[in-house]
Write a protein that holds these residues in place. Structure first.
Motif, PDB file in Angstrom:
ATOM      1  N   GLU A   2      -8.159  -7.517  -3.039  1.00  0.00           N
ATOM      2  CA  GLU A   2      -6.979  -6.657  -3.141  1.00  0.00           C
ATOM      3  C   GLU A   2      -6.191  -7.098  -4.368  1.00  0.00           C
ATOM      4  N   PRO A  56       0.958 -12.431  14.653  1.00  0.00           N
ATOM      5  CA  PRO A  56       0.588 -11.193  15.323  1.00  0.00           C
ATOM      6  C   PRO A  56      -0.274 -10.288  14.453  1.00  0.00           C
ATOM      7  N   SER A  57      -0.988  -9.404  15.115  1.00  0.00           N
ATOM      8  CA  SER A  57      -1.822  -8.411  14.457  1.00  0.00           C
ATOM      9  C   SER A  57      -0.956  -7.504  13.585  1.00  0.00           C
ATOM     10  N   GLY A  58      -1.469  -7.173  12.409  1.00  0.00           N
ATOM     11  CA  GLY A  58      -0.745  -6.270  11.516  1.00  0.00           C
ATOM     12  C   GLY A  58       0.303  -6.950  10.656  1.00  0.00           C
ATOM     13  N   SER A  59       0.351  -8.290  10.705  1.00  0.00           N
ATOM     14  CA  SER A  59       1.409  -8.990   9.972  1.00  0.00           C
ATOM     15  C   SER A  59       1.027  -9.278   8.521  1.00  0.00           C
ATOM     16  N   GLY A  60      -0.223  -8.975   8.132  1.00  0.00           N
ATOM     17  CA  GLY A  60      -0.617  -9.138   6.738  1.00  0.00           C
ATOM     18  C   GLY A  60      -1.531 -10.321   6.463  1.00  0.00           C
ATOM     19  N   LYS A  61      -2.066 -10.948   7.508  1.00  0.00           N
ATOM     20  CA  LYS A  61      -2.910 -12.136   7.305  1.00  0.00           C
ATOM     21  C   LYS A  61      -4.191 -11.794   6.544  1.00  0.00           C
ATOM     22  N   SER A  62      -4.866 -10.728   6.961  1.00  0.00           N
ATOM     23  CA  SER A  62      -6.108 -10.346   6.270  1.00  0.00           C
ATOM     24  C   SER A  62      -5.819  -9.911   4.838  1.00  0.00           C
ATOM     25  N   THR A  63      -4.764  -9.152   4.676  1.00  0.00           N
ATOM     26  CA  THR A  63      -4.381  -8.717   3.327  1.00  0.00           C
ATOM     27  C   THR A  63      -4.154  -9.936   2.438  1.00  0.00           C
ATOM     28  N   TYR A 120       0.889  -1.163   0.000  1.00  0.00           N
ATOM     29  CA  TYR A 120       0.000   0.000   0.000  1.00  0.00           C
ATOM     30  C   TYR A 120       0.925   1.210   0.000  1.00  0.00           C
ATOM     31  N   ASN A 126       4.285   1.122   1.871  1.00  0.00           N
ATOM     32  CA  ASN A 126       4.200   0.114   2.941  1.00  0.00           C
ATOM     33  C   ASN A 126       4.066  -1.274   2.324  1.00  0.00           C
ATOM     34  N   VAL A 129       3.329  -4.835   2.593  1.00  0.00           N
ATOM     35  CA  VAL A 129       2.640  -5.645   3.608  1.00  0.00           C
ATOM     36  C   VAL A 129       2.913  -7.135   3.391  1.00  0.00           C
TER      37      VAL A 129
HETATM   38  P1  ADP Z   1      -3.449  -8.732  10.048  1.00  0.00           P
HETATM   39  O1  ADP Z   1      -4.686  -9.251   9.421  1.00  0.00           O
HETATM   40  O2  ADP Z   1      -2.360  -9.745  10.154  1.00  0.00           O
HETATM   41  O3  ADP Z   1      -3.707  -8.069  11.359  1.00  0.00           O
HETATM   42  P2  ADP Z   1      -3.559  -6.777   7.922  1.00  0.00           P
HETATM   43  O4  ADP Z   1      -3.425  -7.535   6.653  1.00  0.00           O
HETATM   44  O5  ADP Z   1      -4.912  -6.335   8.317  1.00  0.00           O
HETATM   45  O6  ADP Z   1      -2.857  -7.590   9.099  1.00  0.00           O
HETATM   46  O7  ADP Z   1      -2.662  -5.457   7.857  1.00  0.00           O
HETATM   47  C1  ADP Z   1      -1.301  -5.504   7.518  1.00  0.00           C
HETATM   48  C2  ADP Z   1      -0.809  -4.092   7.232  1.00  0.00           C
HETATM   49  O8  ADP Z   1      -1.432  -3.594   6.064  1.00  0.00           O
HETATM   50  C3  ADP Z   1      -1.111  -3.081   8.331  1.00  0.00           C
HETATM   51  O9  ADP Z   1       0.030  -2.292   8.494  1.00  0.00           O
HETATM   52  C4  ADP Z   1      -2.256  -2.277   7.770  1.00  0.00           C
HETATM   53  O10 ADP Z   1      -2.203  -0.970   8.242  1.00  0.00           O
HETATM   54  C5  ADP Z   1      -1.991  -2.331   6.278  1.00  0.00           C
HETATM   55  N1  ADP Z   1      -3.224  -2.231   5.481  1.00  0.00           N
HETATM   56  C6  ADP Z   1      -4.205  -3.169   5.434  1.00  0.00           C
HETATM   57  N2  ADP Z   1      -5.190  -2.798   4.594  1.00  0.00           N
HETATM   58  C7  ADP Z   1      -4.836  -1.593   4.094  1.00  0.00           C
HETATM   59  C8  ADP Z   1      -5.434  -0.672   3.167  1.00  0.00           C
HETATM   60  N3  ADP Z   1      -6.615  -0.936   2.566  1.00  0.00           N
HETATM   61  N4  ADP Z   1      -4.755   0.470   2.885  1.00  0.00           N
HETATM   62  C9  ADP Z   1      -3.574   0.740   3.472  1.00  0.00           C
HETATM   63  N5  ADP Z   1      -2.956  -0.091   4.343  1.00  0.00           N
HETATM   64  C10 ADP Z   1      -3.569  -1.235   4.665  1.00  0.00           C
END
Ligand code: ADP
Ligand code: MG
Length: 243
Positions: free
Chosen positions: A54, A38-45, A14, A17, A19
């Motif tokens: 995405e 951990p949270s913020g590691s990119g699992k949801s992405t 992004y 950044n 991810v």
């Molecule tokens: P997790 O699910 O492991 O907690 P995420 O995939 O939600 O992690 O997020 C990983 C990183 O991507 C975070 O730093 C988050 O801020 C960033 N991020 C996620 N979605 C977006 C988006 N739509 N735009 C910008 N940054 C994003």
């Protein structure tokens, strides 16, 4: 055997950044892969990229033999094949439970009203909510809503199910019922990728556990390998905090 999911050197940024920093993963048919980290590691992405919610920055993504990076691939068709369940269930509040489940297959012309109705009731039975068919989502508990969301995803007859922390928003006493539905689905042979903090579920149901941190898959293995004998210091540190 051809893998159901093939991910090679997947990157996602992004802006500046980054991810996902080069993910390689194959998931076989009937396999249950649980992703922890951990949270913020990119699992949801990562999960969202698998469904092209995405756009990947680079890398290869082949699901069910469809190349998702190829602009000629029909994304609607591939998405119908990939069921997704999120932390927040997003049911339509003005529709009944059964209508929520049957809406998509009917709108896409996959089934007649009668077929969808019959199939919808069978799915509600599968998730233990037959008696709630005519209720509105507002009359259900969080755990019941999430089970409706699972039934709704299954109504499209997907061949892969992706779960992104499906129990994280639930009161503790609701978690077991939702995990029970997911466990049964796994036993029935569904190919699944599940992001969760429920380590008991991971131990019991996963064929493979993948530890995600800082945009990389740091370690993967059987539940025994990951939970009893983690190799990466990052995995050890994470498990010390959550177990
Ligand atoms: P997790 O699910 O492991 O907690 P995420 O995939 O939600 O992690 O997020 C990983 C990183 O991507 C975070 O730093 C988050 O801020 C960033 N991020 C996620 N979605 C977006 C988006 N739509 N735009 C910008 N940054 C994003
Ligand atoms: Mg997440």
């Amino acid at each position: 055997m051809t893998a159901k999911v093939i991910v090679k050197d997947l990157h996602k940024s992004y802006g500046d950044n980054e991810v996902l920093k080069g993910i390689d993963l194959e998931v076989q048919e009937n396999e249950v892969v649980v992703m922890i980290g951990p949270s913020g590691s990119g699992k949801s992405t990562f999960l969202r990229t698998l469904n092209k919610l995405e756009e990947p920055t680079s890398g290869q993504l082949i699901i069910n033999g469809w190349d998702l990076v190829d602009p000629k691939t029909n994304l609607n068709k591939t998405r119908e094949n990939i069921g997704m369940v999120f932390q927040h269930f997003n049911l339509f509040p003005h529709l009944t439970v059964l209508e929520n489940v049957t809406l998509a297959p009917m709108e896409l012309g996959k089934m007649t009203k009668e077929e969808a109705h019959k199939e919808g009731l069978a799915l509600l039975e599968q998730v233990g909510l037959s008696e709630k068919a005519d209720a509105k989502p507002g009359q259900l508990s969080g755990g019941q809503k999430q089970r409706v969301a699972i039934a709704r995803a299954l109504a499209m007859k997907p061949s892969i199910m992706l779960f992104d922390e499906p129990t994280s928003a639930l009161d503790p006493e609701m978690v077991g019922d939702v995990l029970g539905v997911m466990k049964k689905l796994a036993e029935d042979g569904m190919t699944m990728i599940v992001v969760t903090h429920e380590m008991g579920f991971a131990k019991q149901v996963a064929d493979r556990v993948v530890f995600f941190a800082d945009g990389y898959i740091r370690e993967e293995g059987t539940p025994e390998e990951i939970f009893d004998n983690p190799q990466d210091p990052r995995t050890q540190d994470f498990l010390n905090k959550v177990l």
